[in-house]
Write a protein that holds these residues in place. Structure first.
Motif, PDB file in Angstrom:
ATOM      1  N   ARG B  11     -23.194  29.371 -24.505  1.00 47.91           N
ATOM      2  CA  ARG B  11     -23.258  28.879 -23.145  1.00 47.91           C
ATOM      3  C   ARG B  11     -23.517  30.008 -22.163  1.00 47.91           C
ATOM      4  O   ARG B  11     -24.285  29.861 -21.232  1.00 47.91           O
ATOM      5  CB  ARG B  11     -21.945  28.188 -22.789  1.00 47.91           C
ATOM      6  CG  ARG B  11     -21.979  26.721 -23.120  1.00 47.91           C
ATOM      7  CD  ARG B  11     -20.715  26.087 -22.652  1.00 47.91           C
ATOM      8  NE  ARG B  11     -19.653  26.340 -23.590  1.00 47.91           N
ATOM      9  CZ  ARG B  11     -18.380  26.329 -23.273  1.00 47.91           C
ATOM     10  NH1 ARG B  11     -18.021  26.100 -22.042  1.00 47.91           N
ATOM     11  NH2 ARG B  11     -17.463  26.552 -24.174  1.00 47.91           N
ATOM     12  N   SER B  12     -22.864  31.147 -22.410  1.00 50.49           N
ATOM     13  CA  SER B  12     -22.969  32.180 -21.392  1.00 50.49           C
ATOM     14  C   SER B  12     -24.359  32.811 -21.384  1.00 50.49           C
ATOM     15  O   SER B  12     -24.817  33.241 -20.349  1.00 50.49           O
ATOM     16  CB  SER B  12     -21.901  33.236 -21.615  1.00 50.49           C
ATOM     17  OG  SER B  12     -22.183  33.899 -22.807  1.00 50.49           O
ATOM     18  N   GLY B 287     -10.712  36.269 -16.186  1.00 48.61           N
ATOM     19  CA  GLY B 287     -11.945  35.821 -15.547  1.00 48.61           C
ATOM     20  C   GLY B 287     -12.807  35.015 -16.498  1.00 48.61           C
ATOM     21  O   GLY B 287     -13.462  34.065 -16.094  1.00 48.61           O
ATOM     22  N   GLY B 288     -12.790  35.371 -17.737  1.00 50.85           N
ATOM     23  CA  GLY B 288     -13.600  34.668 -18.720  1.00 50.85           C
ATOM     24  C   GLY B 288     -14.509  35.634 -19.440  1.00 50.85           C
ATOM     25  O   GLY B 288     -15.297  36.341 -18.813  1.00 50.85           O
ATOM     26  N   ILE B 289     -14.358  35.689 -20.758  1.00 50.05           N
ATOM     27  CA  ILE B 289     -15.123  36.667 -21.536  1.00 50.05           C
ATOM     28  C   ILE B 289     -16.516  36.136 -21.825  1.00 50.05           C
ATOM     29  O   ILE B 289     -16.694  34.935 -22.009  1.00 50.05           O
ATOM     30  CB  ILE B 289     -14.333  37.001 -22.817  1.00 50.05           C
ATOM     31  CG1 ILE B 289     -13.513  38.246 -22.538  1.00 50.05           C
ATOM     32  CG2 ILE B 289     -15.204  37.137 -24.010  1.00 50.05           C
ATOM     33  CD1 ILE B 289     -13.273  39.094 -23.705  1.00 50.05           C
ATOM     34  N   GLY B 290     -17.521  36.987 -21.825  1.00 52.81           N
ATOM     35  CA  GLY B 290     -18.842  36.591 -22.272  1.00 52.81           C
ATOM     36  C   GLY B 290     -19.864  36.467 -21.159  1.00 52.81           C
ATOM     37  O   GLY B 290     -21.027  36.256 -21.423  1.00 52.81           O
ATOM     38  N   VAL B 346     -11.206  31.709 -16.183  1.00 50.18           N
ATOM     39  CA  VAL B 346     -11.665  30.984 -15.001  1.00 50.18           C
ATOM     40  C   VAL B 346     -13.119  30.544 -15.169  1.00 50.18           C
ATOM     41  O   VAL B 346     -13.480  29.401 -14.866  1.00 50.18           O
ATOM     42  CB  VAL B 346     -11.514  31.869 -13.739  1.00 50.18           C
ATOM     43  CG1 VAL B 346     -12.099  31.180 -12.537  1.00 50.18           C
ATOM     44  CG2 VAL B 346     -10.064  32.210 -13.518  1.00 50.18           C
ATOM     45  N   HIS B 347     -13.944  31.452 -15.696  1.00 51.81           N
ATOM     46  CA  HIS B 347     -15.354  31.105 -15.845  1.00 51.81           C
ATOM     47  C   HIS B 347     -15.518  29.926 -16.803  1.00 51.81           C
ATOM     48  O   HIS B 347     -16.294  28.999 -16.540  1.00 51.81           O
ATOM     49  CB  HIS B 347     -16.148  32.304 -16.353  1.00 51.81           C
ATOM     50  CG  HIS B 347     -17.616  32.058 -16.442  1.00 51.81           C
ATOM     51  ND1 HIS B 347     -18.384  31.788 -15.337  1.00 51.81           N
ATOM     52  CD2 HIS B 347     -18.447  31.996 -17.500  1.00 51.81           C
ATOM     53  CE1 HIS B 347     -19.629  31.588 -15.717  1.00 51.81           C
ATOM     54  NE2 HIS B 347     -19.694  31.702 -17.029  1.00 51.81           N
TER      55      HIS B 347
END
Lengths: 283, 365
Positions: B11-12, B287-290, B346-347
């Protein structure tokens, strides 16, 4: 020569505390493949509990017992309530959550007891070259290592804990309550961590007192091999000696960097620690 | 300590910074631009947005905006290391410290050098430091690497005490850097100017990181993260790629530290504690990895959670001890709650929210 002997004895005594902390890291790593970065925080909480109880009752040993009890309960609580639900999602998140616990507990201790130092007494007299408190440190870690060995080798609880750690699925099928065994492992580990705190805390405690102890503890665990309790004890004593020599002959500021050098050198020769069994490479 | 999960990556890469969101048709000229150009254009857009924000909010927030900027650069570098190559580093603060001290020493001893030259020299020093540490730790994996970098984070500040004459001991070094150029007098304040300088460097750094991450090197890193043995068998030089990832991360960290020194005008060993290194990694996961967006949320969290916690402590009229420690406790609690309820950070939570909204829209239409 005299100086060398003094440094050696000091190194062994402080190595006992590193060995205890390394043991507590290794027990959890064996069971869950997780390095518990919250371990120094749990030890911190235990030591401050001992401080308060000793102040209230006037007895060091009631405080000592309170510290070990607090370690056991907090460790079990943290595993059951905070770590387990998160460890299900990903391993990185499980590591991060132990960092989160470290931050909360360190800050929380500062909020309750203040950031300033408090005096904290030794178990026994610390005067002299190889003082009674040094003997106590080495002896208590020796006893803990033996008890742990006996627990794992000779008791049904130890057998179940080993089964839950090495083959969780098979253990579950044979009726072992794997979750309960994990909680027990965390409890026992944090109890030993509390002992490490009681040995390393004096003469002063403050919320940051275990940062450096933790660094040497994790160095000991890593050097000895993260999944070997005997490696942890030997690693702890070796790091204690090494740091004592470096502080004595070079300077205390460089002791942590020397620990880094030891880790890099040892691990580039044996990537899984001194006492690890070489594992077959999976292809 | 295995790598972060892979499904996130799919997705990222499709919606991370720089590429076209999957919902839009790729017929525009945008898609035909080369990747670095696209990232630079986005960087310019980002800089314009920050400029607008600075003018809208005025001088007071400029320092905070600058702090979000350099923190984001540091975290984005860590993102490439942890999210990209799967190496968990607990010593990222050490590289910020190297950059910050390099900046301070350059300003003190070579005052005539322009800022851009200082920043380039910081990049060079950080690369050298990254090569040394990366090569030394290239054979370590998982918790062993985490342990070694943790020791680095605790040990490095000791040097500042040891070599008191050079690094100023626990008082650190104080520097004075030039403010806004004379022709901008009255239009822009010194702190606004500094915030803009910081963000200009930051967006260039981010564009470089995004380009690396989307290119061949980024793919190799992800292959190593997912399965080291398989990557080696596919002909990827595992050791070299890991060292390169480490060097890129340390460069971003060093540059961030240099910018911090430039903005604050002071460098002390006590600002690069173990807690800083742990906070950087923790914020990254929060924050969200990737994705680089994760680095943005992470840096905002680091800067603003602290400010909010201080305001909260003051509003509650807490004692001094409580007020000093509330920020770190607050951050830890937020971290634990986010991990408990939004495991992807969060992301990840924002993405699933967007997916749900889109699904609802397509159902109703």
């Amino acid at each position: 020569m005299n100086y060398f002997i003094t440094l050696t004895l000091n190194g062994l005594a402080s190595g006992a505390a590193y060995a205890a902390l390394a043991l507590s890291l290794v027990i959890i790593y064996q069971a869950t493949r997780l390095v518990n970065f919250a371990q120094p925080a749990l030890a911190l909480l235990s030591v401050y509990t001992a401080y308060t109880v000793t102040q209230l009752t006037g007895s060091y040993w009631i405080g000592f017992a309170a510290a070990l009890t607090a370690g056991l309960l907090v460790g079990a609580f943290v595993e059951r309530v905070i770590v387990r639900p998160i460890a299900r999602t990903s391993q990185l998140n499980a590591i991060i959550v132990t960092l989160g616990i470290l931050l909360v507990v360190q800050g929380g201790v500062g909020m309750i007891w203040g950031n300033e130092q408090h005096g904290f007494r030794y178990a026994f007299s610390y005067v002299g070259r190889f003082a009674p408190s040094d003997v106590f440190a080495l002896a208590s870690v020796g006893v803990v290592a033996l008890l742990l060995f006996a627990l794992y080798r000779f008791t049904p609880l130890g057998l179940r804990m080993r089964a839950a750690a090495f083959r969780p699925e098979a253990a579950r099928l044979s009726g072992v309550k794997v979750g309960l065994m994990l909680t027990a492992g965390w409890g026992i580990a944090s109890l030993i961590g509390a002992l490490a705190g009681m040995l390393a805390g004096p003469p002063f405690i403050s919320p940051n007192v275990f940062d450096v102890v933790f660094v040497f503890g994790i160095t000991a665990a890593v050097v000895g091999g993260l999944d070997n309790p005997f490696g942890a004890v030997i690693g702890g004593l070796l790091i204690g000696l090494g740091m004592s020599y470096v502080s004595g002959y070079v300077g205390p500021e460089l002791a942590t960097l020397a620990a880094l050098a030891i880790v890099v050198i040892v691990l580039s020769v044996r990537p899984d620690g001194i006492l690890s069994r070489p594992t077959a490479r999976k292809v | 300590m295995t790598s972060p999960t892979t499904e996130r990556e799919e997705r990222s890469t499709s919606s991370g910074s720089g590429t076209v969101p999957p919902g839009l048709p790729r017929t525009s000229r945008w898609g035909s631009l080369p990747l670095p150009a696209r990232h630079l254009l986005l960087a310019a857009l980002g800089l314009a947005a920050v400029t607008g924000l600075l003018f809208a909010t005025g001088d007071l927030t400029a320092l905070r905006v600058a702090a979000v900027g350099y923190t984001m650069l540091a975290i984005a570098g860590l993102q490439l290391l942890v999210g990209g190559s799967g190496q968990v580093s607990l010593g990222h603060g050490a590289f910020m410290m190297i950059g910050a001290y390099t900046m301070a020493l350059l300003v003190l001893h070579q005052p005539m050098l322009p800022l851009a030259a200082n920043l380039l020299l910081i990049v060079a020093v950080s690369i050298a430091a990254g090569v040394v540490v990366g090569a030394a730790t290239a054979r370590l994996h998982g918790p062993y690497l985490a342990g070694a970098t943790l020791i680095l984070a605790v040990g490095l500040p000791g040097l500042a005490h040891r070599y008191h004459d050079v690094f100023g001991g626990s008082n650190g070094l104080n520097i004075r850097t030039a403010g806004a150029p004379p022709f901008l007098d009255g239009i822009i304040s010194t702190s606004e100017w500094r915030a803009l300088v910081v963000w200009t460097t930051v967006v260039i750094g981010l564009a470089a990181l995004a380009t690396i991450s989307a290119g061949r090197l980024g793919r190799r890193m992800r292959a190593i993260r997912d399965d080291e043995t398989a990557a080696a068998m596919a002909g990827i030089p595992v050791g070299k790629t890991k060292v390169v990832a480490f060097v890129i991360a340390s460069t971003a960290g060093g540059l961030a530290g240099g910018l911090q020194a430039y903005v604050l005008g002071t460098v002390t060993p006590s600002s690069f504690t173990l807690v800083l290194s742990l906070t950087l990694l923790a914020a990254l996961v929060l924050g969200g990895i990737g994705s680089l967006w994760g680095a943005l949320w992470a840096s905002i969290a680091i800067v603003y959670l602290e400010i909010w916690a201080r305001d909260l402590a003051r509003a509650m009229d807490l004692t001094r001890n409580a007020e000093n420690n509330l920020p770190v406790v607050f951050f830890g609690i937020v971290l634990i709650l986010v991990l408990r309820f939004w495991p992807l950070g969060v992301h990840g939570a924002l993405q699933s929210l967007r997916a749900r909204l889109r699904a609802r829209n397509s159902n109703s239409s």
